[in-house]
Design an enzyme around this catalytic site. Structure first.
Site, PDB file in Angstrom:
ATOM      1  N   GLU A  85       5.257  -2.234   2.711  1.00 43.70           N
ATOM      2  CA  GLU A  85       4.883  -3.803   2.155  1.00 43.70           C
ATOM      3  C   GLU A  85       3.738  -3.471   0.963  1.00 43.70           C
ATOM      4  O   GLU A  85       3.744  -4.472   0.193  1.00 43.70           O
ATOM      5  CB  GLU A  85       4.282  -4.544   3.208  1.00 43.70           C
ATOM      6  CG  GLU A  85       2.786  -4.206   3.777  1.00 43.70           C
ATOM      7  CD  GLU A  85       2.498  -3.050   4.070  1.00 43.70           C
ATOM      8  OE1 GLU A  85       3.434  -2.278   4.795  1.00 43.70           O
ATOM      9  OE2 GLU A  85       1.195  -2.670   4.129  1.00 43.70           O
TER      10      GLU A  85
ATOM     11  N   ASP B   2      -1.570  -4.583   9.035  1.00 45.61           N
ATOM     12  CA  ASP B   2      -0.247  -4.086   8.616  1.00 45.61           C
ATOM     13  C   ASP B   2       0.346  -3.637   9.985  1.00 45.61           C
ATOM     14  O   ASP B   2       0.261  -2.632  10.585  1.00 45.61           O
ATOM     15  CB  ASP B   2      -0.256  -2.739   7.690  1.00 45.61           C
ATOM     16  CG  ASP B   2       0.997  -2.369   7.358  1.00 45.61           C
ATOM     17  OD1 ASP B   2       2.136  -3.036   7.691  1.00 45.61           O
ATOM     18  OD2 ASP B   2       1.245  -1.179   6.935  1.00 45.61           O
TER      19      ASP B   2
ATOM     20  N   LYS C 257       5.416  -0.811  13.269  1.00 41.48           N
ATOM     21  CA  LYS C 257       5.003   0.535  13.513  1.00 41.48           C
ATOM     22  C   LYS C 257       4.806   0.880  15.117  1.00 41.48           C
ATOM     23  O   LYS C 257       4.361  -0.161  15.942  1.00 41.48           O
ATOM     24  CB  LYS C 257       3.359   0.389  12.988  1.00 41.48           C
ATOM     25  CG  LYS C 257       3.272   0.603  11.558  1.00 41.48           C
ATOM     26  CD  LYS C 257       1.767   0.629  11.150  1.00 41.48           C
ATOM     27  CE  LYS C 257       1.672   0.676   9.621  1.00 41.48           C
ATOM     28  NZ  LYS C 257       2.407   1.773   8.893  1.00 41.48           N
TER      29      LYS C 257
ATOM     30  N   ARG D 262       3.523  -1.868  -1.618  1.00 42.72           N
ATOM     31  CA  ARG D 262       4.102  -1.770  -2.999  1.00 42.72           C
ATOM     32  C   ARG D 262       4.817  -3.046  -3.243  1.00 42.72           C
ATOM     33  O   ARG D 262       4.769  -3.412  -4.506  1.00 42.72           O
ATOM     34  CB  ARG D 262       5.325  -0.639  -3.099  1.00 42.72           C
ATOM     35  CG  ARG D 262       6.334  -0.757  -2.118  1.00 42.72           C
ATOM     36  CD  ARG D 262       7.159   0.714  -1.910  1.00 42.72           C
ATOM     37  NE  ARG D 262       6.293   1.429  -1.022  1.00 42.72           N
ATOM     38  CZ  ARG D 262       7.016   2.659  -0.676  1.00 42.72           C
ATOM     39  NH1 ARG D 262       7.975   3.079  -1.182  1.00 42.72           N
ATOM     40  NH2 ARG D 262       6.269   3.301   0.247  1.00 42.72           N
TER      41      ARG D 262
ATOM     42  N   LYS E 273      -4.781  -3.417  -3.088  1.00 43.60           N
ATOM     43  CA  LYS E 273      -3.821  -3.756  -1.962  1.00 43.60           C
ATOM     44  C   LYS E 273      -4.912  -4.248  -0.858  1.00 43.60           C
ATOM     45  O   LYS E 273      -5.640  -3.826  -0.183  1.00 43.60           O
ATOM     46  CB  LYS E 273      -3.162  -2.510  -1.544  1.00 43.60           C
ATOM     47  CG  LYS E 273      -2.401  -2.775   0.144  1.00 43.60           C
ATOM     48  CD  LYS E 273      -1.764  -1.534   0.519  1.00 43.60           C
ATOM     49  CE  LYS E 273      -1.016  -1.625   1.884  1.00 43.60           C
ATOM     50  NZ  LYS E 273      -0.303  -0.801   2.317  1.00 43.60           N
TER      51      LYS E 273
ATOM     52  N   ASP F 260       7.716  -1.908   6.402  1.00 45.81           N
ATOM     53  CA  ASP F 260       6.452  -1.324   6.619  1.00 45.81           C
ATOM     54  C   ASP F 260       6.059  -0.672   5.251  1.00 45.81           C
ATOM     55  O   ASP F 260       4.884  -0.283   5.137  1.00 45.81           O
ATOM     56  CB  ASP F 260       6.981  -0.131   7.429  1.00 45.81           C
ATOM     57  CG  ASP F 260       5.349   0.232   7.990  1.00 45.81           C
ATOM     58  OD1 ASP F 260       4.301  -0.398   7.729  1.00 45.81           O
ATOM     59  OD2 ASP F 260       5.323   1.328   8.558  1.00 45.81           O
TER      60      ASP F 260
HETATM   61  N1  BES Z   1      -0.355   0.897   5.235  1.00 45.48           N
HETATM   62  C1  BES Z   1       0.684   2.057   5.301  1.00 45.48           C
HETATM   63  C2  BES Z   1       0.027   3.302   5.187  1.00 45.48           C
HETATM   64  C3  BES Z   1      -0.822   3.983   5.993  1.00 45.48           C
HETATM   65  C4  BES Z   1      -0.464   4.868   6.894  1.00 45.48           C
HETATM   66  C5  BES Z   1      -2.200   3.609   5.740  1.00 45.48           C
HETATM   67  C6  BES Z   1      -1.332   5.341   7.437  1.00 45.48           C
HETATM   68  C7  BES Z   1      -3.198   4.202   6.432  1.00 45.48           C
HETATM   69  C8  BES Z   1      -2.819   5.283   7.536  1.00 45.48           C
HETATM   70  C9  BES Z   1       1.957   1.735   4.392  1.00 45.48           C
HETATM   71  O1  BES Z   1       2.158   0.246   4.392  1.00 45.48           O
HETATM   72  C10 BES Z   1       3.030   2.189   5.117  1.00 45.48           C
HETATM   73  O2  BES Z   1       3.407   2.016   6.307  1.00 45.48           O
HETATM   74  N2  BES Z   1       3.962   3.067   4.425  1.00 45.48           N
HETATM   75  C11 BES Z   1       5.005   3.689   4.940  1.00 45.48           C
HETATM   76  C12 BES Z   1       5.921   3.626   3.782  1.00 45.48           C
HETATM   77  C13 BES Z   1       7.369   4.170   4.389  1.00 45.48           C
HETATM   78  C14 BES Z   1       7.830   3.040   5.367  1.00 45.48           C
HETATM   79  C15 BES Z   1       8.371   4.396   3.085  1.00 45.48           C
HETATM   80  C16 BES Z   1       4.383   5.131   5.446  1.00 45.48           C
HETATM   81  O3  BES Z   1       3.617   5.692   4.955  1.00 45.48           O
HETATM   82  O4  BES Z   1       4.850   5.551   6.528  1.00 45.48           O
HETATM   83 ZN    ZN Z   2       3.212  -0.474   6.079  1.00 43.77          ZN
HETATM   84 ZN    ZN Z   3       0.241  -1.078   4.666  1.00 42.90          ZN
END
Ligand code: BES
Ligand code: ZN
Ligand code: ZN
Length: 481
Positions: free
Chosen positions: A328, A249, A256, A330, A244, A326
């Site tokens: 994204e 992001d 976020k 996956r 990835k 968010d």
């Molecule tokens: N890049 C984030 C995950 C992340 C969070 C990495 C904190 C490093 C530190 C990912 O894209 C994300 O935002 N995931 C969400 C998924 C949710 C919206 C289902 C998450 O983990 O909150």
């Molecule tokens: Zn994200």
């Molecule tokens: Zn991400």
């Protein structure tokens, strides 16, 4: 910096500091041995891992200082990696020029070389007047060490640092195109075949899922393929390492909060990890066919961004309702995994900073490991264990997919709530690997250090590169399946 293996009596070495492990350290002669023993008896030196004591003008040694390194009860590969890196950083901080590290024998010479290179990592320079001074020379004294292992350790250490440098680079200097350009030139230099797919190539492939993430950014996406295809490959297996690479992001329109966004330049750590690993695999000349696919995009909100509720079609034909922009990572991996399967992957490993939930579950101690193949996950866990990189398996019951079954579409990209976030994300990915043996590494909790460690500054950890390289080197016979 110059790291060399050295043979010869420790007492005669003229050096600024001699680093010496407090368990299993080679004898330094009667006088110093007695001095150290008395310091231990008095409790002044405990020998706990990470403890460092500096003795000036040690008796009977030509070295100007003796650096006593705590390593716990006995020396193992993980301790050697940490102590060598810590010794290098400690010496650098004190502006020493020459450091010597004494090990009992050659057993841990590879991790020692890895550790020294790891400890000498310099973050990308942006601070004015930031002049850290590298050591002139590091000698490793490890009787009976094999030079090839030492050389391999340096290559792996350099590859880990390459990963870290990419991760630590701010997103204004590393978007998908810059990342792809970098990977192309460095990949070729390492002896890899490189192919870079741009937006129109991705459209032609039907990568609607990956492209939906890129849509909000003015910076176009890239899918980079690197191939290591040795003439002497030992079997028919073809492992694909998929990463990835979200260079930043923001969350997209499902924006976020500011605090959570601060560190999101590291959302490309999965791609950087896989790139570091395949670079090392090529430079080491490993007799195993390995490819790498890096999905590089920037996730931004804008008038052209994907909206929550939009339905997109992935490369494998499945439709996905993007309920949360968010989630994204996956979406990017879905198409990269499909592409890997179509290119003939016999095994898949992906690495991704995929979920915040993995930090809730495992903190920064374990990588979340989710897999459809017991042998593959056991191989990764066991390999990691030999060097102190921890992988923890999470369950993959089909029930976890339920919340992501779509109403209007085949899939939704997120469940209705936050429950089991790491697992549901992995179940989503599983829909794109067919029956290929696959392991997913969620490195969101481990790829970035919030605080510095004795052997590393805060920032990118480079975790998993060393395990992946070893997992390929010791690839189970008959894994072709
Ligand atoms: N890049 C984030 C995950 C992340 C969070 C990495 C904190 C490093 C530190 C990912 O894209 C994300 O935002 N995931 C969400 C998924 C949710 C919206 C289902 C998450 O983990 O909150
Ligand atoms: Zn994200
Ligand atoms: Zn991400």
């Amino acid at each position: 910096m110059n790291i060399r293996l050295h043979d010869g009596p420790l007492a005669d070495l003229e050096t600024d500091a001699l680093a010496w492990p407090l368990a299993n350290g080679p004898s330094l002669g009667q006088a110093v041995d007695a001095q150290v023993a008395s310091m231990r008896e008095s409790g002044e030196v405990r020998g706990k891992p990470g403890e460092l004591t500096l003795l000036h003008e040690p008796k009977g040694l030509q070295s100007r200082r003796l650096m006593l390194m705590g390593v716990g009860e006995s020396l193992d590969a993980s301790q050697v990696f940490s102590l060598t890196g810590q010794a290098v950083r400690a010496a650098q901080k004190r502006r020493f020029k020459r450091l010597t590290i004494a090990l009992p024998d050659g057993e841990f010479v590879r991790v020692a070389a890895e550790g020294c290179v790891y400890g000498s990592y310099e973050r990308p320079k942006y601070k004015s007047g930031d002049a850290s001074v590298p050591l002139d020379e590091i000698l490793i004294v490890a009787p009976g060490a094999v030079a090839a292992s030492f050389d391999a350790g340096q290559i792996v250490g350099e590859s880990v640092n390459l990963t870290r440098r990419l991760v630590d680079t701010p997103a204004n200097d590393l978007g998908p195109v810059e990342f792809a350009d970098m990977v192309e030139s460095m990949g070729k230099a390492a002896g890899l075949e490189v192919e870079v797919l741009d937006e129109s190539a991705l459209e032609a492939l039907g990568a609607g899922s990956l492209l939906s993430v890129a849509r909000g950014s003015v910076r176009p996406p890239r899918l980079v393929r690197l191939t290591w295809n040795p003439a002497h490959a030992v079997d028919e297996s073809h492992l694909f390492l998929v990463g990835k690479g979200v260079t930043f992001d923001t969350g997209g329109l499902s924006l976020k909060p500011a605090k959570s966004m601060e560190s999101m330049k590291y959302d490309m750590a999965g791609a950087a990890t896989m790139f570091g690993a395949i670079t090392a695999i090529a430079r080491l000349g490993i007799s195993q066919r390995v490819s790498c696919l890096l999905g590089l995009v920037e996730n931004m909100p804008s008038g052209s961004a994907t909206r929550p509720g939009d339905i997109v079609q992935a490369m494998n034909g499945k439709t996905i309702e993007v309920v949360n922009t968010d989630a994204e990572g996956r979406l990017v991996l879905a198409d990269a995994l499909t592409h890997a399967v179509r290119l003939g992957a016999t095994h898949l490993i992906d690495a991704a900073t995929l979920t915040g939930a993995v930090s809730v579950a495992l903190g920064s101690v374990n990588i979340g490991l989710l897999s459809n193949d017991e042998a593959l996950s056991a191989h990764l866990t066991a390999t990691g264990q030999t060097i102190g990189e921890n992988f923890w398996s999470l369950p993959m019951n089909d029930d976890y997919l339920e919340p992501m079954k779509g109403d209007l579409s085949d899939l939704r990209n997120a469940g209705a709530d936050r429950k089991a976030g790491t697992i549901t994300a992995a179940k989503f990915l599983e829909q794109f690997v067919d029956a290929t043996p696959w392991a997913h590494l969620d490195i969101a909790g481990t790829a970035n250090l919030d605080k510095g460690l004795p052997n590393a500054p805060k920032g990118a950890s480079g975790i998993a590169v060393r395990t992946l390289v070893r997992a390929v080197e010791s690839w189970p016979k008959g894994a072709a399946g």
